[in-house]
Scaffold this active site. Structure first.
Site, PDB file in Angstrom:
ATOM      1  N   ASP A 140     -13.339  -4.713  -0.142  1.00 39.91           N
ATOM      2  CA  ASP A 140     -12.958  -3.808   0.947  1.00 39.91           C
ATOM      3  C   ASP A 140     -11.936  -2.786   0.437  1.00 39.91           C
ATOM      4  OD1 ASP A 140     -12.766  -2.634   3.456  1.00 39.91           O
ATOM      5  OD2 ASP A 140     -11.329  -4.101   4.223  1.00 39.91           O
ATOM      6  N   HIS A 183      -4.955 -10.951   6.346  1.00 35.96           N
ATOM      7  CA  HIS A 183      -5.981 -11.821   5.762  1.00 35.96           C
ATOM      8  C   HIS A 183      -5.854 -11.902   4.244  1.00 35.96           C
ATOM      9  CE1 HIS A 183      -7.611  -7.744   6.779  1.00 35.96           C
ATOM     10  NE2 HIS A 183      -7.688  -7.692   5.459  1.00 35.96           N
ATOM     11  N   GLN A 251     -13.023 -11.806   4.151  1.00 36.31           N
ATOM     12  CA  GLN A 251     -11.587 -11.646   4.468  1.00 36.31           C
ATOM     13  C   GLN A 251     -11.206 -12.682   5.520  1.00 36.31           C
ATOM     14  OE1 GLN A 251     -12.417  -7.452   5.182  1.00 36.31           O
ATOM     15  NE2 GLN A 251     -10.656  -6.859   3.941  1.00 36.31           N
ATOM     16  N   ARG A 281       3.478  -0.333   3.510  1.00 37.53           N
ATOM     17  CA  ARG A 281       2.458  -0.119   4.547  1.00 37.53           C
ATOM     18  C   ARG A 281       1.912  -1.484   4.946  1.00 37.53           C
ATOM     19  NH1 ARG A 281      -3.156   0.111   4.925  1.00 37.53           N
ATOM     20  NH2 ARG A 281      -4.107   1.848   6.029  1.00 37.53           N
ATOM     21  N   ASP A 283      -0.636  -3.499   6.479  1.00 28.46           N
ATOM     22  CA  ASP A 283      -2.027  -3.282   6.843  1.00 28.46           C
ATOM     23  C   ASP A 283      -2.392  -4.080   8.096  1.00 28.46           C
ATOM     24  OD1 ASP A 283      -4.701  -2.257   6.043  1.00 28.46           O
ATOM     25  OD2 ASP A 283      -5.174  -4.394   5.911  1.00 28.46           O
ATOM     26  N   GLU A 325       0.435  -0.076  10.083  1.00 27.51           N
ATOM     27  CA  GLU A 325      -0.861   0.624  10.148  1.00 27.51           C
ATOM     28  C   GLU A 325      -1.634   0.133  11.373  1.00 27.51           C
ATOM     29  OE1 GLU A 325      -5.241   1.053   9.303  1.00 27.51           O
ATOM     30  OE2 GLU A 325      -4.203  -0.836   9.015  1.00 27.51           O
ATOM     31  N   HIS A 394      -8.381   7.260   3.912  1.00 26.70           N
ATOM     32  CA  HIS A 394      -9.518   6.529   3.336  1.00 26.70           C
ATOM     33  C   HIS A 394     -10.405   5.911   4.402  1.00 26.70           C
ATOM     34  CE1 HIS A 394      -6.749   3.363   4.347  1.00 26.70           C
ATOM     35  NE2 HIS A 394      -7.708   2.488   4.171  1.00 26.70           N
ATOM     36  N   ASP A 395      -9.918   5.867   5.653  1.00 27.13           N
ATOM     37  CA  ASP A 395     -10.682   5.229   6.719  1.00 27.13           C
ATOM     38  C   ASP A 395     -11.450   6.262   7.540  1.00 27.13           C
ATOM     39  OD1 ASP A 395     -10.299   2.528   6.244  1.00 27.13           O
ATOM     40  OD2 ASP A 395      -8.373   2.481   7.278  1.00 27.13           O
ATOM     41  N   ARG A 519     -17.651   4.587   4.535  1.00 31.69           N
ATOM     42  CA  ARG A 519     -16.327   5.174   4.280  1.00 31.69           C
ATOM     43  C   ARG A 519     -16.203   5.580   2.811  1.00 31.69           C
ATOM     44  NH1 ARG A 519     -12.352   0.623   6.396  1.00 31.69           N
ATOM     45  NH2 ARG A 519     -13.909  -0.605   5.293  1.00 31.69           N
TER      46      ARG A 519
HETATM   47  C1  GLC Z   1      -6.986  -1.374   7.313  1.00 35.84           C
HETATM   48  C2  GLC Z   1      -7.425  -0.543   6.125  1.00 35.84           C
HETATM   49  C3  GLC Z   1      -8.921  -0.593   6.036  1.00 35.84           C
HETATM   50  C4  GLC Z   1      -9.362  -2.030   5.871  1.00 35.84           C
HETATM   51  C5  GLC Z   1      -8.782  -2.912   6.974  1.00 35.84           C
HETATM   52  C6  GLC Z   1      -8.941  -4.368   6.658  1.00 35.84           C
HETATM   53  O1  GLC Z   1      -7.408  -0.862   8.505  1.00 35.84           O
HETATM   54  O2  GLC Z   1      -6.964   0.758   6.251  1.00 35.84           O
HETATM   55  O3  GLC Z   1      -9.409   0.194   4.983  1.00 35.84           O
HETATM   56  O4  GLC Z   1     -10.760  -2.100   5.905  1.00 35.84           O
HETATM   57  O5  GLC Z   1      -7.403  -2.697   7.150  1.00 35.84           O
HETATM   58  O6  GLC Z   1      -8.015  -4.766   5.690  1.00 35.84           O
END
Ligand code: GLC
Length: 650
Positions: A140, A183, A251, A281, A283, A325, A394-395, A519
Site C-alpha cells: 500500500d 495497522h 493491513q 504525520r 496516518d 491525517e 498521493h491519495d 492511485r
Molecule cells: C492513509 C494513506 C493512504 C493509505 C491509508 C492506509 O490514508 O494516505 O495512502 O492507503 O492511510 O494506510
C-alpha cells in the site's frame, strides 16, 4: 488535585534513569511533572479497568524517560530553539513537498544531492513517504509496515536517513515522516506471532474465532476500498481466526483497547522523534478506535489516544509537531485540533482536505459558491494550530463536504457530485480532465477521483491534441489552484512531479502489485531529463516551476500569510471569484482567484469593506500597482488568474 502516588512513581523512574541536574534533564523533568496529571487521566480514560493498566502505565512513563535519555544534545538544542520561537510551524516561511524517495531519486542517499533543487523551488520541508520495511507487492505504498524500525532495503538504511536529516537540518530544512498507527502489515513480527497462535500478540489485533462479532461490526462499518478490499475482516487460515482489516487484507488493524499496543506504538513514535523528525504525520487517526454499533471512525476514544500521544510527545520531544491525517467531514476535522480542555492540544496540523476538494469543485464548475458555503466550518480552526494545504497528494480526491453546503449554492448534491465525477473522469461535455474514478462503491455509487494535478487540469489532453491554447489554459488552471493553496492559510504541501506538470503514468496497469489501485497513476517516476527542462525558458516545466518559485518567494516575504487565524472571506459579488483577506496588525493582503475561463470583474467596493479603505494596492503576482477605483469600477481578473494585492498608503 495533587496525586501523591503518581509523583512517587515518577520520582522512582527519574532515579532509575539517573535524570540529573543538567539543563536538558531539568527541562524534561519540569515538562513531565506538568503534563503527568493530564497523561494519567487520559490513560485512565482509556484503560482504567484494564487488568494490566498499572503495569502498562509504568511502561509508558519509562518509555518517555528512556526516549528523553536517548535524545541527542543537538535535538535538545533544536527543541529549545523552536520553543523560543513559539508556534514555529505557523510560519509563512515554510513550504513542503511530499515525495516517494524511490520514484524521486532511487534511494535516500541520493536525496542529499537534490536539496539544491528544492531550494531553487523554495521548498524547505520534505514529507518522505513511508520508508520503513514493507512487503513488496503488499505494501500500500509503504503504508503496510512490517518493521517500524528498519528502513526498507529498497530505500537504504537508517544511517542514510539520519545523514540526510542532518544535512537538511544544517540547511534549515524540516523533515516529516509517517507513523502508520492504525495497522501493521500481516508480515509484521506481531502478526506472524499471532498467526502462530501466541495469545499475547493475538491481543494486539482484533481477532475472532468465528464470524459472529465481525458480522455485528460489519452492520455499521463502511468500506474504505470497496472495490479492491471489500469487507472489514479477513480469515487467517494459519490460526483459523478472523482478523480486522479495514484497509487492505494485508493491513491488520491494531487493537488500541490493549494498553500494551499503545505503549509499543508510543515507543515507535519517540524513536522517530529521536531521528530528528520535525512533524510526524499520523496516518489514518480517524480509525484507531473501534466499537461495535458505530462506523468505527472519529470515535471519542480515538481523540483520547491522540491527546495522550500529544502530551507524551510534548514531554519527550517537544520540538516535534503532530499532523493528524484525518480526511473527514468539515465538522469532524475540527475535533482533531482538540476540544474542551484540549483545544489546540491534540494535533497541531490537519489536512485541509475540504478546501482542497472545494477548489476542484470550483475549477470544474467555475463557481465558488460551494467553497464559500463551507468556510464557516473551516474558520473554526483554533489559534495555534494549522492546516496542511494542498492541491494534490498521493491519495485520491474525495468530495467529502456536506450536502447542505452544495444545496446552499443552489445545486442538487447528488447531481452536483455526479457532475464533478464525470468532469474529472473526462466524461462531462467540455471537460478536458483525464482522471479516473477511484474506489467506486457499487452499493452507494460513491466514488473518489484519481489523477495528477496536470491531467486533471487538462494538460495531458492538451498535449495529446497538440493544442497550444489548451496547454496555456491548463497551465493557468494548475497555477491558480496552487496559488489559492499557497495563500489560504497553513503550510502548503506540493506533491512531487506537480512542480513540473507530470501527467498520469499508466504503467501501474502492467504491475499486478499496483494495477488494482489507480492511485498509482498519479505517483510518477521522476525523469530528471524532463525536470531539467526547468532551465529551458518557455518549456511547460519551466513555466510551472517558475510560477511556483515566485509564489514561494512572495509568500515568504509577507508575514500576514503566516497562519495566525487571520483569514477573512470577502464577498466579491462575483460567483466565479474566491476572495479573502489575510491580515496581521496593519498589514493586509487581498487575494482574488478567478476559477472561470472568462475575465472576471471585481467591484473595488470589496476592498473597502474590511477596515480602512486602502488607496493603493500592489499586486505581488503581476508586480503592478493599482489605484483603488470608485465603487462600480472594477478590478479585472483574467481567466484562471489571480491577484495578491497588498494594501499600501499613497
Ligand atoms: C492513509 C494513506 C493512504 C493509505 C491509508 C492506509 O490514508 O494516505 O495512502 O492507503 O492511510 O494506510
Amino acid at each position: 488535585m495533587y496525586d501523591y502516588i503518581l509523583h512517587q512513581q515518577i520520582k522512582a523512574t527519574l532515579i532509575k534513569f539517573k535524570i540529573g541536574k543538567e539543563e536538558d534533564d531539568l527541562s524534561f523533568y519540569s515538562r513531565l511533572i506538568s503534563n503527568a496529571s493530564a497523561i494519567k487521566s487520559l490513560f485512565d480514560e482509556l484503560y482504567q479497568y484494564h487488568p494490566k493498566a498499572t503495569e502498562q502505565f509504568d511502561g509508558l512513563i519509562d518509555t518517555l524517560t528512556a526516549a528523553h535519555k536517548k535524545r541527542t544534545a543537538v535535538l535538545h538544542k533544536k527543541d529549545a530553539a523552536k520553543a523560543a520561537k513559539g508556534l514555529w510551524f505557523l510560519s509563512n516561511e515554510i513550504t513542503g513537498m511530499s515525495l516517494y524517495v524511490d520514484n524521486f531519486c532511487d534511494n535516500i542517499s541520493n536525496l542529499g544531492g537534490k536539496l539544491d533543487y528544492f531550494k531553487k523551488l523554495g521548498v524547505n520541508f520534505l514529507h518522505l513517504m513511508p520508508l520503513f520495511e514493507s512487503p513488496a507487492g503488499e505494501s500500500d505504498g509503504g503504508y503496510a509496515v512490517s518493521n517500524f524500525r528498519k528502513i526498507d532495503s529498497r530505500f537504504g538504511t537508517l544511517d542514510d536517513l539520519k545523514k540526510v536529516q542532518q544535512k537538511m537540518s544544517a540547511e534549515d530544512m524540516y523533515l516529516m515522516i509517517d507513523i502508520v498507527l492504525n495497522h501493521t502489515s500481516h508480515q509484521h513480527e506481531w502478526a506472524l506471532k499471532a498467526k502462530q497462535g501466541e495469545k499475547k500478540y493475538q491481543d494486539y489485533f482484533y481477532m475472532y474465532d468465528d464470524r459472529s462479532i465481525p458480522d455485528t461490526f460489519e452492520q455499521t462499518m463502511p468500506e474504505v476500498f470497496p472495490e479492491a478490499a471489500p469487507g472489514n475482516f479477513t480469515f487467517i487460515p494459519e490460526c483459523g481466526k478472523w482478523v480486522m482489516t479495514v484497509f487492505h487484507k494485508y493491513q491488520w488493524d491494531l487493537n488500541f483497547s490493549n494498553p500494551a499496543v499503545l505503549v509499543e506504538m508510543l515507543d515507535v513514535i519517540l524513536f522517530y522523534a529521536n531521528l530528528g523528525v520535525d512533524v510526524l504525520r499520523i496516518d489514518a487517526p480517524a480509525f484507531i478506535w473501534k466499537q461495535i454499533g458505530t462506523t468505527c471512525q472519529n470515535l471519542p476514544r480515538a481523540h483520547t489516544i491522540l491527546r495522550l500521544l500529544k502530551q507524551c510527545v510534548q514531554v519527550a520531544s517537544p520540538g516535534m509537531a503532530l499532523l493528524g491525517e484525518a480526511i473527514v467531514a468539515p465538522k469532524e476535522i475540527m475535533n482533531y485540533f482538540g476540544t474542551s480542555n484540549f483545544i489546540a492540544k491534540e494535533c497541531d496540523f490537519a489536512y485541509n482536505a475540504t478546501q482542497m476538494a472545494l477548489q476542484w469543485d470550483a475549477l470544474a464548475t467555475g463557481d465558488t459558491r460551494v467553497m464559500l458555503a463551507a468556510q464557516h466550518e473551516l474558520l473554526k480552526k483554533p489559534y495555534g494550530t494549522s492546516w496542511i494545504t494542498y492541491t494534490r497528494c498521493h491519495d485520491d480526491i474525495g468530495l467529502g463536504y456536506d450536502d447542505y453546503m452544495i444545496q446552499q449554492a443552489s445545486f442538487n448534491p447528488y447531481q452536483h457530485r455526479g457532475y464533478l465525477k464525470d468532469f474529472y473522469s473526462g466524461n462531462a461535455v467540455g471537460s478536458t480532465a483525464m482522471g479516473a474514478l477511484f474506489a467506486v462503491n457499487p452499493k452507494t455509487q460513491d466514488a473518489r477521483i484519481s489523477g495528477t494535478l496536470a491531467s486533471l487540469c487538462g494538460l495531458e489532453k492538451a498535449i495529446i491534441n497538440n493544442n497550444e491554447a489548451e496547454i496555456n489554459t491548463a497551465i493557468n488552471r494548475i497555477i491558480v489552484m496552487q496559488a489559492c493553496t499557497f495563500f489560504i492559510g497553513g503550510l502548503p504541501m506540493l506533491f512531487y512531479g506537480d512542480e513540473v506538470g507530470y501527467t498520469n503514468d499508466y504503467s501501474y496497469l502492467d504491475n499486478s502489485a499496483k494495477s488494482y489501485d489507480n492511485r498509482w497513476m498519479h505517483r510518477p517516476v521522476i525523469d530528471w531529463d524532463k525536470n531539467n527542462n526547468i532551465d529551458t525558458e518557455g518549456s511547460i516545466e519551466e513555466r510551472i516551476f517558475s510560477a511556483l518559485q515566485l509564489l514561494n518567494s512572495i509568500r515568504k516575504k509577507l508575514p500576514m500569510v503566516a497562519d495566525y487565524s487571520n483569514l477573512t472571506w470577502l464577498s466579491p459579488y462575483n460567483i466565479h471569484v474566491a476572495g479573502f483577506l489575510r491580515q496581521l496588525d496593519e498589514q493586509r493582503l487581498f487575494c482574488f482567484f478567478n476559477f472561470k475561463n472568462e475575465v472576471a470583474y471585481v467591484d473595488w467596493q470589496v476592498v473597502k469593506e474590511k477596515g480602512n479603505p486602502p488607496a493603493l494596492l500592489f499586486d505581488h503576482w503581476q508586480k503592478r500597482e493599482y489605484i483603488v477605483g470608485r465603487d462600480k469600477e472594477y478590478l479585472i481578473v483574467e481567466p484562471y488568474s489571480f491577484c495578491l494585492l497588498e494594501a499600501r498608503q499613497r
